[in-house]
Design an enzyme around this catalytic site. Structure first.
Site, mmCIF file in Angstrom:
data_model
loop_
_atom_site.group_PDB
_atom_site.id
_atom_site.type_symbol
_atom_site.label_atom_id
_atom_site.label_comp_id
_atom_site.label_asym_id
_atom_site.label_seq_id
_atom_site.Cartn_x
_atom_site.Cartn_y
_atom_site.Cartn_z
ATOM 1 N N LYS A 104 10.276 12.696 -2.329
ATOM 2 C CA LYS A 104 10.787 12.949 -1.198
ATOM 3 C C LYS A 104 10.953 14.220 -0.728
ATOM 4 O O LYS A 104 10.740 15.021 0.214
ATOM 5 C CB LYS A 104 12.211 12.442 -0.977
ATOM 6 N N VAL B 130 -0.140 1.021 -9.991
ATOM 7 C CA VAL B 130 -0.464 -0.444 -9.846
ATOM 8 C C VAL B 130 0.749 -1.284 -10.137
ATOM 9 O O VAL B 130 0.925 -2.401 -10.092
ATOM 10 C CB VAL B 130 -1.712 -0.950 -10.760
ATOM 11 N N HIS C 35 22.251 7.143 23.054
ATOM 12 C CA HIS C 35 21.057 7.333 23.792
ATOM 13 C C HIS C 35 20.976 8.776 24.180
ATOM 14 O O HIS C 35 21.932 9.517 24.358
ATOM 15 C CB HIS C 35 21.116 6.576 25.140
#
Length: 454
Positions: free
Chosen positions: A49, A263, A434
């Site tokens: 990260k 994998v 919003h």
């Protein structure tokens, strides 16, 4: 001295079990053969990260330049980035050690092994000591696994641990495995300019996700000019003349500066006396009951029990086991819905039931969905590809899946919605801000529903 609780493994699960146990007033010892934090902190989640965060501006600038509102370039110093990663990890481990000391947890450095009823041995370079316990938690984590012919050599063929410790980013990279680990690391390499080839035996990238998610991801990766080879089996990969050479079963060979083999991962449970203690194992996974108990007074959490290979799942199990040992609960373990996230750009988030799982059950399910193109924040970041999808059953939300710009931001809210089983009426009990990415989740909840057909 006899400890109320001994924990083997100081990754997210083991560390949290020790901390929680001490918080309940138990006398706790934590055994670790390497460093605090385990794979997640030192060789996995956190370093990856930090790479993706440091390079995110590269992708942001690329998106804005497509809108013809920005130009230029972002140069990330890989050497400086690696130094920052190490500084962060050292600081994190130091803080963890200080927390243990403050709580009175004894940190025992060495390899922990079961050594008879109520005893473990801790072996290090100074010798071996025996420790008595009333309760034991095995939290030994996982390690990369490899199929024959795919073993890393530490030169040009690398596992994820080796990849994260590189001194420089290769100019070309083969990634074997199109799961979360491979795709996150491939995105970081791509941002540094590497030519990326992804090979997987499955028929789609991110094969454990919703097929629509896989389709959206592949569309982005193809636009980035990644060479994606699906339904291709690898017969071997090795270092030849300073290059990684991958050979497919078809005979085709692919060459790159480095190859990352990603994998899968398997539990670290061998050689510590589990079978000798009568603990049942299956594919190296410790078998546990509904209380996460493997044997009397012996628990297994996290990757060691194989139920869910996620750090936050391990931490959740850790708190349950500590509370059970402390006598705070006798109820069976319930995880509730567990969110998972693929980080990068685009991101993937899911929790609960996916659409492709719905028609495999007897549940009567519906799906509502909205495209991110309608979201003002996705538009603001010029990253509009993707969607949010809600799965309903019996009039309640049972799953949320999303792919696109920073959809990891929706993970906690989505988990609570699934856990609470929101109905259509519940949508209007919470105010969504919003403008925000959260509105895409709100719009998906409000969107018309379609019945899931098999």
């Amino acid at each position: 001295m006899t400890y109320d609780l001994v924990v083997i493994g100081a990754g997210p699960g083991g560390f949290d079990a020790a901390v929680a146990g001490a918080g309940y007033g138990l006398k706790v010892a934590l055994v670790e053969k390497d460093v605090l934090g385990g794979t997640c902190v030192n060789r996995g989640c956190i370093p990856t990260k930090l790479w993706l965060g440091a390079t995110s501006a590269i992708e942001e600038l690329h998106n804005q330049s497509k809108m013809k509102v920005a130009s230029g370039e972002v140069n990330v110093d890989f050497t400086a980035l690696q130094a920052r990663v190490q500084k962060h990890l050292v600081g994190t481990r130091k803080a963890m050690g200080m927390q243990l000391k403050k709580l009175g947890v004894d940190l025992l450095e060495g390899i922990g092994r079961l050594a008879g009823k109520g005893k473990i041995s801790v072996e290090n370079e100074d010798g071996t000591q025996e420790v008595d316990y009333k309760n034991l938690v095995v939290a030994t984590g996982s390690k990369p696994i490899f199929f024959p012919g795919l073993e890393p050599d530490g030169e040009c063929v690398l596992d994820s641990d080796m990849f994260l410790s590189m001194d420089s980013m290769p100019s070309s990279l083969i990634v074997v495995g199109a799961g979360f680990i491979g795709l996150e690391m491939a995105q970081a390499a791509h941002r540094f300019g590497a030519k990326v080839t992804v090979v997987d035996a499955m028929d789609r990238v991110a094969p454990l996700e919703d097929p629509e998610v896989s389709k959206a991801l592949r569309s982005v990766f193809k636009r980035w000019k990644w060479d994606i080879k699906l339904e291709e089996r690898v017969s071997g990969v090795r270092t030849v003349d300073g290059k990684a050479v991958l050979t497919l079963e078809s005979g085709e060979q692919i060459e790159a500066d480095k190859a990352l083999v990603a994998v899968g991962r398997g539990p670290v449970t061998q050689g510590i006396g589990l079978e000798e203690a009568g603990i049942e194992m299956q594919f190296n996974q410790i078998q546990v009951d509904e209380n996460l108990m493997a044997a009397k007074n012996i628990y297994a959490i996290g990757d060691a029990n194989g139920q869910m290979q996620l750090a936050h799942a391990a931490a959740h199990q850790a708190h349950y086991v500590a509370s059970r040992i402390a006598g705070k609960t006798d109820a069976p373990y319930e995880s509730g819905p567990i969110p998972s996230v693929l980080y990068g750009a685009p991101e993937v988030m899911r929790v609960g039931l996916m659409q492709n799982e719905a028609f495999l059950t007897d549940m009567d399910c519906e799906v509502s969905k909205v495209q991110l193109a309608a979201n003002p924040m996705a538009q603001a970041h010029a990253a509009t590809q993707g969607f949010v999808k809600v799965v309903w059953s019996g009039g309640k939300v049972v799953g949320v899946t999303a792919v696109g710009h920073e959809v990891s931001r929706l993970a906690t809210t989505s988990t609570m919605i699934v856990q609470q089983g929101w109905t259509a009426e519940d949508i209007y009990k919470t105010i969504f801000p919003h403008p925000s990415l959260d509105e895409s989740l709100l719009m998906a909840l409000k969107a018309d529903r379609q019945k899931v057909e098999g």
